[in-house]
Design a protein around this motif. Structure first.
Motif, PDB file in Angstrom:
ATOM      1  N   UNK A 105      16.373-170.759 -69.941  1.00 33.81           N
ATOM      2  CA  UNK A 105      15.221-170.023 -70.518  1.00 33.81           C
ATOM      3  C   UNK A 105      14.156-170.646 -70.987  1.00 33.81           C
ATOM      4  N   UNK A 106      14.680-171.717 -71.818  1.00 31.80           N
ATOM      5  CA  UNK A 106      13.550-172.421 -72.745  1.00 31.80           C
ATOM      6  C   UNK A 106      12.771-173.036 -71.909  1.00 31.80           C
ATOM      7  N   UNK A 107      13.385-173.881 -70.875  1.00 28.61           N
ATOM      8  CA  UNK A 107      12.380-174.699 -69.785  1.00 28.61           C
ATOM      9  C   UNK A 107      11.488-173.483 -68.962  1.00 28.61           C
ATOM     10  N   UNK A 108      12.051-172.556 -68.481  1.00 26.32           N
ATOM     11  CA  UNK A 108      11.298-171.467 -67.990  1.00 26.32           C
ATOM     12  C   UNK A 108      10.055-171.040 -68.921  1.00 26.32           C
ATOM     13  N   UNK A 109      10.343-170.906 -70.004  1.00 25.34           N
ATOM     14  CA  UNK A 109       9.322-170.236 -70.882  1.00 25.34           C
ATOM     15  C   UNK A 109       8.136-171.392 -71.265  1.00 25.34           C
ATOM     16  N   UNK A 110       8.675-172.703 -71.380  1.00 17.55           N
ATOM     17  CA  UNK A 110       7.528-173.529 -71.552  1.00 17.55           C
ATOM     18  C   UNK A 110       6.646-173.770 -70.269  1.00 17.55           C
ATOM     19  N   UNK A 111       7.416-173.853 -68.879  1.00 20.15           N
ATOM     20  CA  UNK A 111       6.632-173.979 -67.922  1.00 20.15           C
ATOM     21  C   UNK A 111       5.596-172.779 -67.395  1.00 20.15           C
ATOM     22  N   UNK A 112       5.924-171.654 -67.963  1.00 19.90           N
ATOM     23  CA  UNK A 112       5.506-170.428 -67.670  1.00 19.90           C
ATOM     24  C   UNK A 112       4.172-170.457 -68.476  1.00 19.90           C
ATOM     25  N   UNK A 141       0.230-170.637 -67.008  1.00 22.95           N
ATOM     26  CA  UNK A 141      -0.939-169.423 -67.348  1.00 22.95           C
ATOM     27  C   UNK A 141      -1.908-170.109 -68.089  1.00 22.95           C
ATOM     28  N   UNK A 142      -1.555-171.182 -68.892  1.00 22.31           N
ATOM     29  CA  UNK A 142      -2.861-172.006 -69.566  1.00 22.31           C
ATOM     30  C   UNK A 142      -3.551-172.454 -68.379  1.00 22.31           C
ATOM     31  N   UNK A 143      -3.145-173.167 -67.390  1.00 24.48           N
ATOM     32  CA  UNK A 143      -4.058-173.579 -66.243  1.00 24.48           C
ATOM     33  C   UNK A 143      -4.841-172.421 -65.646  1.00 24.48           C
ATOM     34  N   UNK A 144      -4.191-171.254 -65.395  1.00 25.44           N
ATOM     35  CA  UNK A 144      -4.827-170.054 -64.843  1.00 25.44           C
ATOM     36  C   UNK A 144      -6.115-169.651 -65.707  1.00 25.44           C
TER      37      UNK A 144
END
Length: 203
Positions: A58-65, A69-72
């Motif tokens: 979950x932590x890794x998924x949250x950071x990657x998400x 989204x920042x790139x988008x």
């Protein structure tokens, strides 16, 4: 609220600032062009794959998400430069008022400034890299110089402590994650001393 009602007064903006002129928001849809749309679509797929990957914590998924989204968000800002530049030119040609454009990314603001310069428009640029004194000087120049009609302002740098009530027109080119930050930007114009109806255009 019930426990503090006897000694803390809570009033809505409508009650406290009812003498202010009319305020309105307008929304303009901007279509992503072909190349940008492909990159954006690829990022949506990457985000979708990430959300359904059970091998990631979950932590890794949250950071990657957040990173995706920042790139988008950044791509979205870059894709609006041409449309925003056209809107600014049309605005300046149709009246003699001043206009503020709210941005988030520094390179997006710089691209907009260059685009406007190519059209013969010299825009002031207020951003978080400037000292408080320099920001105040830019705001004063924007106010007092009749030929300085366009201000590109970082939404974060212009969110608080800046009085722009001499300007009643703004474009919020890049949206913020937090709507309260957008409202802070709007409040630079819709405040005591404002005598004209305020319009903020959201792209």
């Amino acid at each position: 609220a019930e426990d503090t009602k006897d000694f803390i007064l809570r009033r809505t903006k409508d009650l406290v600032l009812k003498d202010l002129p009319k305020f309105s928001r307008r929304f303009q849809h901007v279509e992503l062009d072909g190349k940008v749309k492909r990159v954006y679509t690829d990022l949506i797929k990457e985000l979708d794959d990430l959300l359904y990957d059970d091998s990631i914590g979950n932590m890794e998924r949250g950071s990657a998400t957040i990173a995706i989204m920042s790139k988008m968000r950044h791509i979205t800002g870059l894709s609006k430069v041409e449309s925003c530049s056209d809107a600014v030119i049309e605005f300046l040609e149709s009246n003699n008022r001043k206009l503020t454009i709210g941005t988030h990314h520094q390179d997006v603001a710089e691209m907009l400034k260059v685009s406007l310069k190519q059209a013969g428009i010299e825009a002031l640029h207020l951003h978080s890299g400037l000292s408080a004194e320099r920001r105040a000087d830019l705001a004063a120049e924007f106010k007092d110089n009749p030929s300085a009609r366009t201000l590109i302002a970082s939404t974060q740098a212009a969110g608080e402590g800046l009085n722009l009530q001499f300007c009643a027109d703004a474009i919020l080119m890049e949206r913020q994650w937090n709507p309260a930050n957008e409202e802070q930007f709007e409040a630079r114009f819709h405040r005591f001393g404002q005598v004209n109806p305020v319009t903020v255009n959201y792209m």
